[in-house]
Structures are given as structure tokens and as C-alpha cells.
Design a protein around this motif. Structure first.
Motif, PDB file in Angstrom:
ATOM      1  N   HIS A   8       0.750  -1.015   0.036  1.00  0.00           N
ATOM      2  CA  HIS A   8      -0.085   0.061   0.039  1.00  0.00           C
ATOM      3  C   HIS A   8       0.844   1.158   0.010  1.00  0.00           C
ATOM      4  O   HIS A   8       1.576   1.383   0.831  1.00  0.00           O
ATOM      5  CB  HIS A   8      -0.927   0.147   1.244  1.00  0.00           C
ATOM      6  CG  HIS A   8      -2.055   1.201   1.295  1.00  0.00           C
ATOM      7  ND1 HIS A   8      -3.201   0.938   0.336  1.00  0.00           N
ATOM      8  CD2 HIS A   8      -2.119   2.507   1.743  1.00  0.00           C
ATOM      9  CE1 HIS A   8      -3.808   2.083   0.488  1.00  0.00           C
ATOM     10  NE2 HIS A   8      -3.400   2.812   1.239  1.00  0.00           N
ATOM     11  N   GLU A 131      -8.859   2.321  -3.136  1.00  0.00           N
ATOM     12  CA  GLU A 131      -8.959   2.421  -1.596  1.00  0.00           C
ATOM     13  C   GLU A 131     -10.216   3.023  -1.174  1.00  0.00           C
ATOM     14  O   GLU A 131     -10.426   4.250  -0.786  1.00  0.00           O
ATOM     15  CB  GLU A 131      -7.750   3.176  -0.789  1.00  0.00           C
ATOM     16  CG  GLU A 131      -7.964   3.046   0.732  1.00  0.00           C
ATOM     17  CD  GLU A 131      -6.693   3.459   1.545  1.00  0.00           C
ATOM     18  OE1 GLU A 131      -6.209   4.474   0.916  1.00  0.00           O
ATOM     19  OE2 GLU A 131      -6.407   2.979   2.526  1.00  0.00           O
ATOM     20  N   TRP A 158     -12.877   2.447   2.326  1.00  0.00           N
ATOM     21  CA  TRP A 158     -11.954   3.250   3.080  1.00  0.00           C
ATOM     22  C   TRP A 158     -12.805   3.517   4.549  1.00  0.00           C
ATOM     23  O   TRP A 158     -13.793   3.229   4.415  1.00  0.00           O
ATOM     24  CB  TRP A 158     -11.490   4.590   2.385  1.00  0.00           C
ATOM     25  CG  TRP A 158     -10.296   5.279   3.469  1.00  0.00           C
ATOM     26  CD1 TRP A 158      -9.117   4.941   3.739  1.00  0.00           C
ATOM     27  CD2 TRP A 158     -10.739   6.607   4.066  1.00  0.00           C
ATOM     28  NE1 TRP A 158      -8.752   5.741   4.389  1.00  0.00           N
ATOM     29  CE2 TRP A 158      -9.602   6.855   4.831  1.00  0.00           C
ATOM     30  CE3 TRP A 158     -12.028   7.414   4.295  1.00  0.00           C
ATOM     31  CZ2 TRP A 158      -9.433   8.085   5.692  1.00  0.00           C
ATOM     32  CZ3 TRP A 158     -11.599   8.469   5.046  1.00  0.00           C
ATOM     33  CH2 TRP A 158     -10.616   8.658   5.665  1.00  0.00           C
ATOM     34  N   HIS A 204      -9.401  -1.649   6.400  1.00  0.00           N
ATOM     35  CA  HIS A 204     -10.591  -0.424   6.582  1.00  0.00           C
ATOM     36  C   HIS A 204     -11.761  -1.035   6.741  1.00  0.00           C
ATOM     37  O   HIS A 204     -12.767  -0.280   7.112  1.00  0.00           O
ATOM     38  CB  HIS A 204     -10.447   0.672   5.515  1.00  0.00           C
ATOM     39  CG  HIS A 204      -9.336   1.617   5.665  1.00  0.00           C
ATOM     40  ND1 HIS A 204      -9.253   2.681   6.393  1.00  0.00           N
ATOM     41  CD2 HIS A 204      -8.020   1.544   4.923  1.00  0.00           C
ATOM     42  CE1 HIS A 204      -8.021   3.311   6.260  1.00  0.00           C
ATOM     43  NE2 HIS A 204      -7.254   2.546   5.188  1.00  0.00           N
ATOM     44  N   HIS A 225      -2.899  -3.335   4.490  1.00  0.00           N
ATOM     45  CA  HIS A 225      -2.140  -2.629   5.494  1.00  0.00           C
ATOM     46  C   HIS A 225      -2.670  -2.506   6.744  1.00  0.00           C
ATOM     47  O   HIS A 225      -3.537  -1.440   7.058  1.00  0.00           O
ATOM     48  CB  HIS A 225      -1.604  -1.156   4.738  1.00  0.00           C
ATOM     49  CG  HIS A 225      -2.845  -0.304   4.332  1.00  0.00           C
ATOM     50  ND1 HIS A 225      -4.110  -0.743   3.417  1.00  0.00           N
ATOM     51  CD2 HIS A 225      -3.338   0.874   4.897  1.00  0.00           C
ATOM     52  CE1 HIS A 225      -4.963   0.160   3.270  1.00  0.00           C
ATOM     53  NE2 HIS A 225      -4.341   1.166   4.195  1.00  0.00           N
ATOM     54  N   ARG A 236      -8.410   0.088  13.354  1.00  0.00           N
ATOM     55  CA  ARG A 236      -7.866  -0.584  11.843  1.00  0.00           C
ATOM     56  C   ARG A 236      -7.310  -1.772  11.863  1.00  0.00           C
ATOM     57  O   ARG A 236      -6.969  -2.437  10.777  1.00  0.00           O
ATOM     58  CB  ARG A 236      -7.050   0.598  11.431  1.00  0.00           C
ATOM     59  CG  ARG A 236      -7.867   1.820  10.640  1.00  0.00           C
ATOM     60  CD  ARG A 236      -8.027   1.387   9.229  1.00  0.00           C
ATOM     61  NE  ARG A 236      -6.565   1.462   8.434  1.00  0.00           N
ATOM     62  CZ  ARG A 236      -6.122   0.634   7.972  1.00  0.00           C
ATOM     63  NH1 ARG A 236      -6.405  -0.679   8.360  1.00  0.00           N
ATOM     64  NH2 ARG A 236      -4.926   0.560   7.489  1.00  0.00           N
ATOM     65  N   ASP A 298       1.861   1.813   3.658  1.00  0.00           N
ATOM     66  CA  ASP A 298       1.450   3.204   3.750  1.00  0.00           C
ATOM     67  C   ASP A 298       2.378   4.432   3.502  1.00  0.00           C
ATOM     68  O   ASP A 298       2.131   5.432   4.097  1.00  0.00           O
ATOM     69  CB  ASP A 298       0.497   3.352   5.004  1.00  0.00           C
ATOM     70  CG  ASP A 298      -0.713   3.901   4.870  1.00  0.00           C
ATOM     71  OD1 ASP A 298      -0.848   4.586   3.744  1.00  0.00           O
ATOM     72  OD2 ASP A 298      -1.533   4.157   5.762  1.00  0.00           O
TER      73      ASP A 298
HETATM   74 ZN   LIG Z   1      -5.475   3.040   4.490  1.00  0.00          ZN
END
Ligand SMILES: [Zn+2]
Length: 348
Positions: A8, A131, A158, A204, A225, A236, A298
Motif C-alpha cells: 500500500h 482504496e 476506506w 479499513h 495494510h 484498523r 502506507d
Molecule cells: Zn489506508
């Protein structure tokens, strides 16, 4: 140098916001975490390049920012965004990705062979990822069009609601069990993504949605991620039951470098050591096996632990894994081989 497939990054958004676009990516940027020059110097062979659609108004953008303050916190779920806005933004970001590919140093990956070539020092393979599925119409007529433009990975959400499912609100400490599961359109999206060979990303997504996808999808489960909730109770992150299900499916967890998802303290502390990332690797490896762990940095989307810094920290991550007792074969699995296995299995 060990090559990495990274699950990601938000570099397309960063390039779009700073307005410099493709030339800056190719020549090297002064800011941010990722560009072609630094990727080449660090073993970053392939990565998931996210299309993340910012809300339309400044007020909504502020409300959707990642928490930067100390824990505990529980942010309200950001508002949904419109299909028209999401589609226009996605088209612009896909254009930008194809522009990055125009000089031959980067390819938009169409199949596993593009990623395999990148691992052999061919052009960097960029995997087009949404995303949040907001750019896709609920009737799914546009999904195949996006596939033809290169879409190979899709996060249903997301952290906000959309026509297909609902994401987790940002909270610490908080569980990912924060709302309803997939809508009827969301269930159709799972089936259609399976049919086309688009990877479904569970990062997410809230817990009800996660279990719906686990029940419906024919493909290995992937959270691109996310970390272990047992070590860092961020909404998360993934519970032990979720990790177990990903392992059972033959899938993969991309351990993320975001400082706010690493520690038991919450908050976003970039001085957290690199070892905290390896702690999550150890935990998930012990629980579901070294075949089911990879990385999802990320980069350009989060506060990265300072010891990693940017993409040039990847070799230091490989060293930290070696120091923790991982052998070359295991490091290769973690860095790229597990991702490659899942992509081969998922893509047509
Ligand atoms: Zn994210």
C-alpha cells in the motif's frame, strides 16, 4: 538487495496534491516517502498504488484526517462521497499513474508476469488499487472498464460508508466491530471481483463486512495494510480471529509502518523503533505462519516510524528481520514471495 512487493502507498494522491506529477516521481522528490529514484536504490520492486478519493469540501477533508493526537480517541465516521466526484477523481489519478508509466521505467501491472519481471530488476510494477470502491457504480457496469484500465486490487471501503459496505471509524482503543456488513451491491461486488480476478482488500473494512467477504469470496483473503490488534488495539488492526481466517484462506496480512497502528499506547509517535514493526511480524507469523505475512507500508499516506523514514528504510527492515532470527528464505517470503503467491492465485 532483497526485492520487496509493498501492499500500500498513497503516492498518487501526494503527487496529485503537490501538482508536480510524473516528472517529480521519475526524477526524485524532495518530500514524501516514495519515488522512482529512491525505489530503485532500496529494492522496492512492486507496489500497490492507491486511488484514494478525498472528499469535495475542505470541511469534509478535515473531518476525514487520520488522528494525530494522543489516545484514547474515537472519531466519528466520515461522510460518504458522491459517485460523480469519486469517478472523476479516480479517472484523474488513473491518468496520472499511466503518465508515470510513459517512460518505460514503470509498468501498470496487468498480470503476475509484470510483477515477476519487476522482481528480476525489470520496470517497477505498479498495481492499481482503489482504496474504497466509491468510483464504481452500484450496478457494477464500470468495474470491467476500470479493470481494462488496469484495476487489479479493490478495497471495498476506506473508513467511511459507501454503497457496498462500511469502514471502521478511527478509534483507539477500539474494536473493528463498528457497523453493519456488506450491502446487496457489496455482495455482488465480491462475486464480480472474483470473476474478473480483482484482488479484494479487507483493510479499513469493519468486522461484519470482513466476515461477509470471508464467507463469499473464492480468493485468498488479504488485508493490505493492517497490524495485530492484540499488540495495538486500533480499530484498523485485525483481531486474532480475523488473522486466523486470513491464514486459513491462504491469504496475507500486509504489516503496516503507520506509527499509530504499532504500539499499545495509541497516539502517533514517529520515534517508535523499527523493532515494533518486527513485533507485529513475529506475532502474526507465530499465529498463522510465515507464508501469510507481507508488508503494506502506507508510504505517503501515514506517519512512518522515523527509523524506516521512507522507502530507503526497506533494507534496514530486512536487516531487522535477520537480527530477529529470520533466515534468507523466510525474509524472501515476507518481502515478496507471499505477495506474489497471492497475486498469482487471485489474478486471472
Ligand atoms: Zn489506508
Amino acid at each position: 538487495m532483497i526485492p520487496f512487493i509493498d501492499g500500500h502507498n498513497d503516492t498518487l494522491l501526494a503527487l496529485r496534491l503537490d501538482g508536480q506529477g510524473g516528472p517529480a516521481f521519475a526524477a526524485g522528490r524532495d518530500e514524501g516517502h516514495l519515488d522512482l529514484v529512491r525505489a530503485r536504490a532500496s529494492g522496492f520492486a512492486a507496489g500497490f498504488f492507491a486511488v484514494y478519493v478525498l472528499p469535495e469540501t475542505d470541511e469534509e477533508r478535515l473531518a476525514s484526517m487520520l488522528p494525530k493526537g494522543p489516545a484514547p480517541y474515537l472519531q466519528p465516521l466520515p461522510a460518504p462521497i458522491s459517485l460523480d466526484h469519486a469517478r472523476a477523481e479516480a479517472e484523474a489519478m488513473i491518468d496520472l499513474l499511466h503518465q508515470l508509466a510513459s517512460d518505460g521505467e514503470l509498468v501498470v501491472a496487468r498480470g503476475a508476469e509484470d510483477v515477476e519481471a519487476a522482481l528480476r530488476e525489470g520496470p517497477l510494477a505498479a498495481i492499481l488499487h482503489f482504496e474504497g470502491a466509491e468510483p464504481v457504480d452500484p450496478g457494477l457496469a464500470s468495474l470491467e472498464t476500470f479493470y481494462e484500465r488496469g484495476l487489479r486490487s479493490l478495497g471495498l471501503v476506506w473508513s467511511r460508508p459507501n454503497a457496498f459496505a462500511e469502514g471502521v471509524a478511527f478509534g483507539f482503543p477500539a474494536t473493528p466491530d463498528t457497523g453493519p456488513g456488506l450491502t446487496a451491491a457489496g455482495r455482488r461486488l465480491v462475486a464480480e471481483s472474483n470473476r474478473l480476478g480483482i484482488l479484494l482488500d479487507l483493510s479499513h473494512l469493519n468486522e461484519h463486512g470482513f466476515w461477509d467477504v470471508a464467507r463469499l469470496s473464492q480468493a485468498p483473503l488479504v488485508a493490505s495494510h493492517s497490524n495485530a490488534h492484540a499488540l495495538s488495539p486500533n480499530s484498523r488492526n485485525l483481531t486474532d480471529a480475523q488473522l486466523d481466517e486470513i491464514g486459513r484462506s491462504g491469504g496475507l496480512v500486509g504489516i503496516t509502518f503507520h506509527a499509530g497502528m504499532l504500539g499499545p499506547e495509541g497516539g502517533v509517535d514517529p520515534s517508535l523503533p523499527l523493532g515494533r514493526i518486527v513485533d507485529h511480524v513475529d506475532y502474526v507469523v507465530d499465529r498463522i505462519g510465515v507464508e501469510h505475512v507481507g508488508f503494506g507500508s502506507d508510504f505517503d499516506g501515514a506517519t512512518i516510524s522515523a527509523e524506516i523514514g521512507d522507502v530507503t528504510g526497506l533494507p534496514r527492515l530486512a536487516d531487522a528481520l535477520r537480527d530477529r532470527g529470520y533466515g534468507d528464505d523466510e525474509i524472501a517470503k515476507l518481502a515478496h514471495a507471499n505477495w506474489l503467491r497471492v497475486l498469482r492465485k487471485t489474478w486471472r
